[in-house]
Every structure is written in C-alpha cells, then in structure tokens.
Design a protein around this motif. Structure first.
Motif, PDB file in Angstrom:
ATOM      1  N   LEU A 114      22.372  86.169  40.254  1.00 33.84           N
ATOM      2  CA  LEU A 114      23.440  85.359  40.834  1.00 33.84           C
ATOM      3  C   LEU A 114      24.815  85.948  40.525  1.00 33.84           C
ATOM      4  O   LEU A 114      25.114  86.305  39.385  1.00 33.84           O
ATOM      5  CB  LEU A 114      23.388  83.935  40.284  1.00 33.84           C
ATOM      6  N   GLN A 115      25.636  86.004  41.568  1.00 34.55           N
ATOM      7  CA  GLN A 115      27.026  86.439  41.397  1.00 34.55           C
ATOM      8  C   GLN A 115      28.013  85.296  41.645  1.00 34.55           C
ATOM      9  O   GLN A 115      29.070  85.249  41.024  1.00 34.55           O
ATOM     10  CB  GLN A 115      27.325  87.596  42.357  1.00 34.55           C
ATOM     11  N   LYS A 116      27.626  84.381  42.545  1.00 37.61           N
ATOM     12  CA  LYS A 116      28.508  83.248  42.844  1.00 37.61           C
ATOM     13  C   LYS A 116      27.701  81.961  42.761  1.00 37.61           C
ATOM     14  O   LYS A 116      26.648  81.845  43.386  1.00 37.61           O
ATOM     15  CB  LYS A 116      29.130  83.391  44.237  1.00 37.61           C
ATOM     16  N   LEU A 117      28.205  80.999  41.952  1.00 40.20           N
ATOM     17  CA  LEU A 117      27.539  79.713  41.778  1.00 40.20           C
ATOM     18  C   LEU A 117      28.570  78.604  41.944  1.00 40.20           C
ATOM     19  O   LEU A 117      29.561  78.546  41.215  1.00 40.20           O
ATOM     20  CB  LEU A 117      26.904  79.623  40.386  1.00 40.20           C
ATOM     21  N   ASN A 118      28.336  77.717  42.921  1.00 38.08           N
ATOM     22  CA  ASN A 118      29.250  76.603  43.191  1.00 38.08           C
ATOM     23  C   ASN A 118      28.444  75.311  43.229  1.00 38.08           C
ATOM     24  O   ASN A 118      27.667  75.069  44.158  1.00 38.08           O
ATOM     25  CB  ASN A 118      29.961  76.821  44.532  1.00 38.08           C
ATOM     26  N   LEU A 119      28.606  74.491  42.194  1.00 34.30           N
ATOM     27  CA  LEU A 119      27.946  73.183  42.113  1.00 34.30           C
ATOM     28  C   LEU A 119      28.963  72.049  42.142  1.00 34.30           C
ATOM     29  O   LEU A 119      28.647  70.916  41.777  1.00 34.30           O
ATOM     30  CB  LEU A 119      27.122  73.099  40.825  1.00 34.30           C
ATOM     31  N   ALA A 120      30.175  72.327  42.585  1.00 31.91           N
ATOM     32  CA  ALA A 120      31.262  71.338  42.533  1.00 31.91           C
ATOM     33  C   ALA A 120      30.907  70.090  43.338  1.00 31.91           C
ATOM     34  O   ALA A 120      30.203  70.147  44.352  1.00 31.91           O
ATOM     35  CB  ALA A 120      32.542  71.947  43.074  1.00 31.91           C
ATOM     36  N   GLY A 121      31.412  68.943  42.856  1.00 27.21           N
ATOM     37  CA  GLY A 121      31.284  67.708  43.615  1.00 27.21           C
ATOM     38  C   GLY A 121      29.938  67.045  43.529  1.00 27.21           C
ATOM     39  O   GLY A 121      29.605  66.199  44.372  1.00 27.21           O
ATOM     40  N   ASN A 122      29.118  67.393  42.520  1.00 28.11           N
ATOM     41  CA  ASN A 122      27.863  66.696  42.263  1.00 28.11           C
ATOM     42  C   ASN A 122      28.009  65.881  40.982  1.00 28.11           C
ATOM     43  O   ASN A 122      29.079  65.856  40.377  1.00 28.11           O
ATOM     44  CB  ASN A 122      26.715  67.705  42.156  1.00 28.11           C
ATOM     45  N   ASP A 123      26.972  65.204  40.566  1.00 27.67           N
ATOM     46  CA  ASP A 123      27.062  64.333  39.395  1.00 27.67           C
ATOM     47  C   ASP A 123      25.919  64.652  38.440  1.00 27.67           C
ATOM     48  O   ASP A 123      24.768  64.295  38.687  1.00 27.67           O
ATOM     49  CB  ASP A 123      26.993  62.861  39.814  1.00 27.67           C
ATOM     50  N   PHE A 124      26.244  65.333  37.342  1.00 26.05           N
ATOM     51  CA  PHE A 124      25.229  65.712  36.381  1.00 26.05           C
ATOM     52  C   PHE A 124      25.223  64.794  35.160  1.00 26.05           C
ATOM     53  O   PHE A 124      24.835  65.193  34.055  1.00 26.05           O
ATOM     54  CB  PHE A 124      25.400  67.187  36.005  1.00 26.05           C
TER      55      PHE A 124
END
Length: 994
Positions: A114-124
C-alpha cells in the motif's frame, strides 16, 4: 517505379508502427495480472471485521467486495492496483459507513505494498491506531481524519518514513511522548501535515522549519502554547497554514517576500500580536486571511489592497485603530469581509461598493457613521449584512428590499430614524432580522413580518409595536426560534406566541405588561424554550398551570428572569433543567419549596428583595455541587445558615444579607475553595471573627457588617491568609482589642493600586471598553444549533462612603475597601496601614482608638474617603495627607486633635463639619486662627510625585457608584453552527480584547 515503392513505404510505415504499438498496449492490458489471492483475502477479512452503519452519511464501497465471479479485487470500489504487479497500492474507503473497533490483526496490515490509504469519515469507535501500522512501510499518503480513533498516536507511525501526506485531524487523539518534535524529525519528506484537534499540548517545535518540502500545515485547536517560530512562515513551499484556536500560542507576522506562495493563513483565536506588516501586500496568491480574535493592533496597511485574489478577509475582534483603508475597494474578488469589534476612527462606508461578489459583510462596532451608502446597491450577492452597533443615521433605504438573497439583516444599535419600510417584507429569504436600538418613529404592525416565511430570529427591541391581538394566526406564520421585543411598549402578551411551538429564546423585558401571565403561554415553546426574560413589567403572577404547586411547564428551560415585577404568592418552581433563575425585586412570600433541592444543574439562584420566610432547607446541599451564585438578600429567612457545603463545592458568591439568620457561620464554608464573595451583613450571627476563611485562596469580598460578631480578631496563623482580599467590612459589630495590624501586613492585594484580575472559570471580571472600569460579574451560557447566549450577572454591595450608605450596583474589581467602624477597637493606628497603597475607602470611625494619625497614610494616594471620626485620637493632622489628591471625603470629627489643619489641595474642599469636636484644631475652614503654629500650604516632598494614576477621577467615581438600575447585563452572539467549544474561545477572547 522503384522510387514510387520507396515513397509508399515511407508514407505507410509510421501508420503500421502506430497500429503495432496500439495492439501491443491492448495485449498488455488483456494480460494485466489479477489481484493477488492473498491480498484479496486480506481485504475481505478487513471488510468482515467491521460493520456498515447505514445511518451514517456516505457510500458503502465495501458492499461491492465479494469472492464470487467478481473476485478480482482490482475491480472493487476504492481499490487501486499496480498495473505491472497487480499488488494493491491504493485504498480509498473515505465516508464508506464503516463502523467498529480496529485491531492489530486486521487484514489491512497485510497489504504491505500500500502506498495510499484513506479511511477518513468512518467511525472506528474510539479504538486506538494499531501499532501494526508500521507494516505499511511503503505508505506515502495516510488519511485517518474524522475516524474516531482515540488515545496516543502510536510511535510506529513515525517509522513510515516515506510519508509525504499525513492527516490525523479531528480525532480525540494525543501526540505526546513522543510529540510533534519527534514526528517532524522522523517524517522529513512531509509535504502535507494535518493534526487539527489532536491534543499536542506543547510549544511548536522549531524543527518544523526543517521540513523544506512542507506545503500544508494544519494545527488548529491542539493546545499549542509558547512562541510560534517565525521561520515557519518563510518555508519556500508553504501554501496553507492554520494554527487557529490555540489561545495560548503567541507570535507575530514577519516581513513577507513576494516569492511566498502562501494562499491560506488562519490564526483565529490565538495570542498573535503586533502589527500587520506592510509586506502583507507581497502575498500575490493569498486568498484567505483569517486573524479574528487575536491581539493585532496598529493600522491596517494600505498595501492590503494589493491582495486582489483575496476571497475571505477576517480581521474581527482585534485592536486595529485608525481609518479603514480605502484600498479595500480594490478587493473586488472578496466573498467574505469581517472587520467587527475593533477601534477604528469614525469613518463613512464610502470604500464599499466595488466588492460586488460579497456574500458576507460584517461591520459590527466599527465606528461607521453616515447614511447607509447607496453603493451597497451593487452588492447584489449579499446574503449576510451585519452593521450592528455603529453610528449610522438616516432612514433604512427602500432599495435594500431588492437584496432578496439576504438571509441575515442586522441594523441594530444605530441611530437610524424614520419609519421601517414595509418593503422589508419582500426579503423572502430572510432568516434573521434585527432592527433593535434605533430611533424609529411611529408604530409598526408585527404582522408585517409574518410574510417572511423563512424568518426564525427577530429582534425589534425599542421599536414601538402594535399587534394583531385578535387576528387569526395561520399555519403559514413564520416559526420563530429567537424573539427579542424589549421595550416595545407592549401592554399584553402577543397572542401569536400561543402558536409558536419552536421558540428557544424569548425576551419581553422592560415593557408595560400588567396582570397575570396567561395560562396559554405554557404552549409557547413548551419543549424547546431555553431562555425566558419577562423582567421589568407589572406582572402579578401566573395563572395556575396545575393544581398542586406552581411548577413551570417548560421542560428544557435554562435561564428564567422574573426580576422587578409585582409577583406575589408562592415562589414559582422552575424545571430541573434550569441553570439561572432570578426572581429578585418582587413580593413573593412563603418558604422555599423542597422541590428546589432537585435543581441539580442550577448555577445562579437570585431570590433577593422579596418577602420569603422560614428556614433555609437543609437539602440545599444538592445545589452546592453546581451552584456558584446564591443570593437570598433582603428577605425574612430565619434560623441558622445550613452547613451544606461539601468538598468540591463550586460556590463562588453568596449573599444572605438583610435576613434574620443567627448562630455561627458554618465551618463547612471552608470547603468552598472557589468562593470569591461572601456577604452576611445585617443578620443576627453571633460568632467570633471567621479567621478560618483566610485559607480561601480566591476570597475578594467579605462583609459581615451589622451582626453580633465579638471578641478580639487576633493574629493570622500564617502570612498567606486572605491573599486576594479587596473589600472587608466588619463594621457595626462588637470586636475588641487592637486593630488587626498583622492581617494588614498580609493583605497583599491591597498593597498595589489598580489591580486587574481576569477570568476564574465562570466567575469573571469583565472590562468595559474605553476609560470605564472593570466589574466583578458572573456569566452563564446557553447554546443551541441556532444561537449562543451569554448572560452576565452583576454583583451588588452596600458600603459606607462619605458617611452615607451607598449601593454599588456593580462591584468594581479595582475597588479596595477597609471598614472596621462602629466596633470597640482600641490602641493606636499603626504605621503599617500605610502599606495598603491601593485603598480607596478607609473607615475606622466610632471606636476607641488613641494616639496619632500616622503620617504613612500619605502613601495611600488612591484614597477617596477617610473617616477617623468618633475616636480618641490626638496630635496633629499630618501634612503628608496633602498628597492624597483623590481624597473626596475626610472626617476626623469628635477626637482630641490639635494644631493647624493642612491647607490646599483636596483639603480646600472639606467643610468645617469634618473637624467638629476637636477644640485644639485651627485654620480654615474653622474660624479659629492658628497663632502658635506655622501654616503650611504645600505638601511635603513626594518621592513619587509626577507618576500618573489610572484610577478614575472624582467625577468618574460618581458615575461608578451610581451603577445601573438592573442587576443583569446581557449580550448575545448569533451565528451558524456554533458549539460549546467555539463558545469558550469566543467568550474568552471577547473579554481579552475588551
């Protein structure tokens, strides 16, 4: 022929080569590797570890992931694979409705390419960022913003040395040990760093300036403090910088070079100071400058007109002065302009008119005068026009109704006159209208505004209104949230309120409403009402809302003000949600109901100046956990003061003066470590001096006047008792022994003139603008999605000044008073009292004091009133008292003084009754000439002569002690999307600025 073939080949060869290249590309595309089975399995495992929250906003991208026919993960939503290897190199699952806890065994961490990881706007779900993040060592872009990750940011993130973009903003995270310094030292390739609302709680490290590739830096609301490194501004690639809402972060703006690529600069609500440099005009790419609520000062440089790309310019709540530069006319691309709350010189709005793209124009309290300029006609895109609290004159122009996009029109607190044009009813998009505090003539029919279907906030205070008292209000009537009709000449409750079920704020104070409060008023905002003020009317009571007791019906009510009416009968009982309840200056009778003990949220309770009686209920200890102001002054309460104050009490001010309370002061008050004001005067307390109160670290005002306190005061047990004391009134008791000189030595707050104290949680001092003084007040707040209201409560006090009991409707924070009069003190007045250099009032009259008046009193250069009358003092009046140039009242009558009265300065203003009963005194204003004494007309040398005093002059002091008729000072801020966090910084910085 041969040459023709060669020519044909030369023409067709490029065509065939291009076809061959195309076929080769197609062949390679057809043979592109499928997703690696191991990575496909890892993605599915990651999907299964989380849930889908269908109520969240976004698109559930993982719903397309499956192991069936479409099992090539490179074709799944949000997945990006390498064209050559098939490895997953990008994963964009932003706003995918993911919900659940993250753990170190997640299949996500097996995607090592992985080079780019975007998990923004979720609820962990407040889980921690797993340390396994270290296995994603090829990451260049990591975005975990708005994901509800919590706790400490793991140091394993620092190992991701290839990162060029890191966004962890808007999460309840901490970056401490290791902190921001360690992050910057390890991630040296960063171009974009966003840590907004991450708890950093440290200075800004200078190592950030070593990130030579940095383009974006977001550090808002991080708890930063100390000095901001100016070299960060000089980073040659920096385009975005935001450190807003770090209140303890200091700094200043450097000189800018024209090569700077800075586009957005946000410093709002910081402690940045100094001037805006002229070189601010060297930022050709700047399109947002937001420095609201800082400490900037000086002139706004005319070079700001060079910033022709500016879209948003926010300079509000600073200390800018001088003229608003006319060069602002050059900023034709502006969409938002906010200059509110500065110290500009009087000016007209002639610079307005060319900014035709403006949607927001906020010029509150900018010292603007003159008519509303016709050039505003050009601003056809305006949606928000705020000209509140200026000196604008003339009439509201009829052409204003052509701005049909307006949602906010605020013309309040000006000098506009004439009639309110009916054309305002054409502003069909209007949501907020304030015209209060002007000089409009004639009477306005309120139903004129019923045509504004979107209207939800209406403030017409000071406008004479007529109402359709009998007309039918239909379903199309606007549903109001905020209604202010103060001093509108109302004689009845407007019937349309009966159908306003969404109201949150209602202020009908200072009208002429008589009689009972109708029962139907309970339908007004029954579930929504937060604020109700019906003070200063002629209301006699409530029509009964139920048959058992007068329990008020508004389930969500936070602030209720019933002051200064003619309410009689039992005390109305507010709902448990109440935060501030004031019913002072009525004729209410009976006991305090035990139901008051259920008010677990109450912070301010003022029932003063009524006819309430009985004993105070012991169950009030429930209130001591939240209450910080309790005023029961001037009632008929009897018995003892309950010992209700437990450890952790929030009480900050208590006034039970003018009752029939008796016994001892409860020692549990020593648990009230936040107590600042204690007023017990005019009761029947029978106790010795409460020396144990000296341990309270914040106590400023202590009045136990007119009780049965007795015996010698004694000596303090340490040198640190009563460290903040400003005012002490022990008069009209039975204290004996010597004056408490040892206490005088420890009252350090009285040794310095012009003290200024700032905020102490909810009990604060509030500085009024200009040359006016500072007063002790308390404040409460209520917040909704639609507005924030700040309610200021002023404390009052009765003191003897110039021999007359004077009501101070507000307690000035710099007022320093010692009143030990009308006791049985004896012995001499020590020279030590001359150390209390900040004193304004000193009263030792009506005791048995002997000896001389100490010459050290000449050090009390702030003194305004001095009373030593009715003692046994002897000797001369010291000539050093001529140094007291603020002295307005002086009384040494009925002693055994002798010799010449000092001449000149303030002593030339005192009448003969200041000296009566001293047969040995001579000189003006007495008729007895001084034959055996030299008459001095000059004060002795004053080593501090020439030093200025900032305390108000005598004429100012008269205004101060007059105060204001009401006990409440109120103000409000209305805005969009305000929350409690924003409220805190707005409140703090408004006080700091003022």
């Amino acid at each position: 022929m041969g040459s023709s073939k060669c020519l044909l080949i030369s023409v067709l060869l490029p065509f065939f080569l291009s076809i061959f290249h195309f076929l080769n590309i197609c062949s390679s595309l057809l043979t592109q590797p499928l997703c690696n089975d191991f990575e496909s399995f890892a993605l599915l495992q990651f999907k299964q570890s989380l849930k889908i929250n269908v109520s969240a906003s976004g698109d559930p991208k993982t719903s397309s992931w499956n192991s069936g026919e479409k099992n090539d993960c490179c074709l799944w939503d949000g997945v990006l694979c390498d064209a050559g290897t098939g490895h997953v190199i990008g994963l964009d699952l932003s706003s995918s409705q993911l919900y659940g806890s993250f753990n170190s065994n997640s299949g996500l961490f097996h995607l090592v390419h992985l080079q780019k990881l975007n998990l923004a706007g979720n609820d962990f779900n407040y889980s921690q960022i797993p340390p396994s993040i270290r296995y994603l060592s090829n990451l260049t872009h990591l975005n975990l913003s708005l994901t509800n990750f919590s706790s400490q940011i793991p140091p394993e993130i620092f190992e991701l040395s290839n990162l060029v973009s890191l966004d962890l903003s808007f999460n309840p995270l901490r970056l401490q040990k290791p902190g921001l310094k360690g992050l910057c030292e390890n991630l040296t390739s960063l171009k974009h760093l966003y840590l907004d609302e991450v708890d950093i709680s440290s200075p800004v490290p200078h190592t950030i300036a070593n990130l030579s590739s940095l383009m974006s830096l977001g550090l808002s609301l991080c708890g930063l403090y100390g000095e901001f490194p100016t070299e960060i501004f000089k980073l040659r690639n920096l385009q975005f910088l935001s450190v807003k809402h770090n209140q303890d972060l200091r700094g200043y703006l450097p000189e800018f070079h024209s090569s700077s690529p800075l586009r957005i600069l946000r410093l709002t609500n910081t402690n940045f100071f100094g001037k805006l440099p002229d070189s601010i005009g060297n930022l050709p790419s700047l399109y947002e400058l937001d420095i609201n609520t800082c400490n900037f000062s000086g002139l706004i440089p005319t070079s700001i007109g060079n910033l022709t790309t500016l879209i948003n310019l926010h300079l509000a709540i600073n200390n800018f002065f001088g003229q608003i530069p006319f060069s602002l006319a050059s900023l034709t691309q502006l969409s938002q302009l906010d200059l509110c709350y500065n110290n500009f010189s009087p000016h007209t709005l002639s610079w307005l008119g060319k900014q035709t793209k403006l949607t927001l124009l906020a010029l509150r309290q900018t010292n603007s005068y003159g008519d509303i300029p016709s050039s505003l006609k050009n601003l056809t895109q305006l949606t928000n026009l705020r000209l509140y609290q200026n000196q604008l004159t003339g009439q509201i122009p009829s052409w204003l109704a052509n701005h049909t996009q307006l949602t906010v029109l605020d013309l309040g607190e000006n000098k506009l006159h004439g009639s309110i044009p009916q054309s305002i009813s054409r502003l069909v998009n209007l949501e907020f209208l304030r015209l209060a505090g002007n000089n409009f003539n004639g009477s306005v029919k309120l139903d004129l505004y019923f045509n504004l279907k979107n209207l939800n906030k209406l403030e017409l205070s000071g406008v004479h209104l007529s109402f359709p008292f009998t007309s039918t209000v239909n379903a199309s009537t606007p549903k109001l949230i905020f209604l202010g009709l103060v001093a509108c000449n109302l004689t009845k409750f407007p019937i349309f309120l009966r159908f306003q079920h969404e109201l949150e704020f209602v202020d009908l104070s200072h009208n002429d409403i008589h009689g009972q409060i109708p029962k139907w008023i309970s339908n007004m905002g029954k579930q929504t009402l937060l604020f109700l003020d019906i003070s200063f009317n002629y209301l006699t009571g409530f029509e009964s809302f139920n048959h058992t007791s007068l329990i008020l019906p508004w389930a969500s009510l936070r602030i209720l003000n019933l002051n200064s009416n003619k309410l009689n009968g039992s005390l109305p009982i507010p709902p448990p949600s109440i935060v501030e309840y004031s019913a002072k200056s009525n004729t209410l009778t009976g006991k305090i109901s035990p139901l008051f003990c259920n008010l677990n949220s109450i912070e301010i309770l003022d029932l003063s100046h009524n006819n309430l009686s009985g004993m105070l209920p012991q169950c009030l200890d429930n209130l001591s956990k939240s209450l910080f102001v309790l005023s029961l002054r001037n009632n008929d309460f009897r018995g003892i003061l309950p010992a209700i104050y437990m450890e952790g009490s929030t009480l900050k001010a208590m006034d039970v003066s003018y009752n029939q309370l008796e016994g001892q002061i409860p020692r549990s008050l020593s648990n009230c470590t936040m107590l600042e004001i204690l007023l017990l005067r005019n009761n029947h307390f029978n106790d010795i001096f409460p020396s144990w109160l000296g341990k309270l670290p914040s106590l400023k005002v202590l009045s136990i006047r007119s009780n049965g306190f007795h015996s010698s005061i004694g000596k303090p047990k340490s040198n640190f008792e009563f460290p903040k004391l400003h005012i002490i009134d022990l008069s009209y008791n039975k204290f004996t022994g010597n004056l408490p000189y040892e206490y005088f030595q420890g009252w350090n707050s009285m040794k310095v003139a012009n003290l200024t104290y700032r905020k102490v949680d909810n009990l604060v001092t509030y500085m009024f603008t200009g040359a006016n003084p500072i007063y002790l007040i308390a404040f409460t707040t209520i917040t909704s999605q639609n507005f924030v209201w700040l309610e200021y409560y002023c404390f009052s006090l009765v003191l003897t000044n110039k021999g007359i009991e004077t009501v101070y409707e507000k307690i000035q924070d710099t007022l320093l008073v010692v009143d030990l009069s009308n006791n049985r003190f004896e012995g001499e007045i020590s020279e030590v009292i001359g150390n209390l250099r900040g004193l304004h009032l000193l009263n030792l009259s009506n005791n048995y004091l002997t000896g001389h008046i100490p010459s050290s009193l000449g050090n009390l250069t702030e003194l305004e009133s001095l009373d030593f009358s009715q003692n046994n003092l002897s000797g001369e009046i010291p000539q050093q008292l001529l140094q007291l140039t603020f002295l307005a009242s002086f009384n040494v009558s009925n002693n055994h003084l002798m010799g010449p009265i000092p001449q000149g300065q303030q002593f030339a203003t005192f009448q003969s009754n200041s000296y009566l009963g001293n047969v040995g005194l001579c000189g003006s204003p007495l008729t007895k000439n001084c034959k055996s004494y030299g008459t001095s007309t000059q004060p002795p040398p004053n080593p501090k002569q020439g030093e200025g005093s900032n305390f108000p002059s005598q004429s100012d002091w008269v205004v101060i002690i007059m105060g204001y008729g009401g006990g409440l000072v109120v103000g409000f801020i209305i805005g969009n999307n305000l929350n409690v966090r924003k409220l805190e910084w707005v409140v703090k910085n408004l006080r700091r600025r003022q």
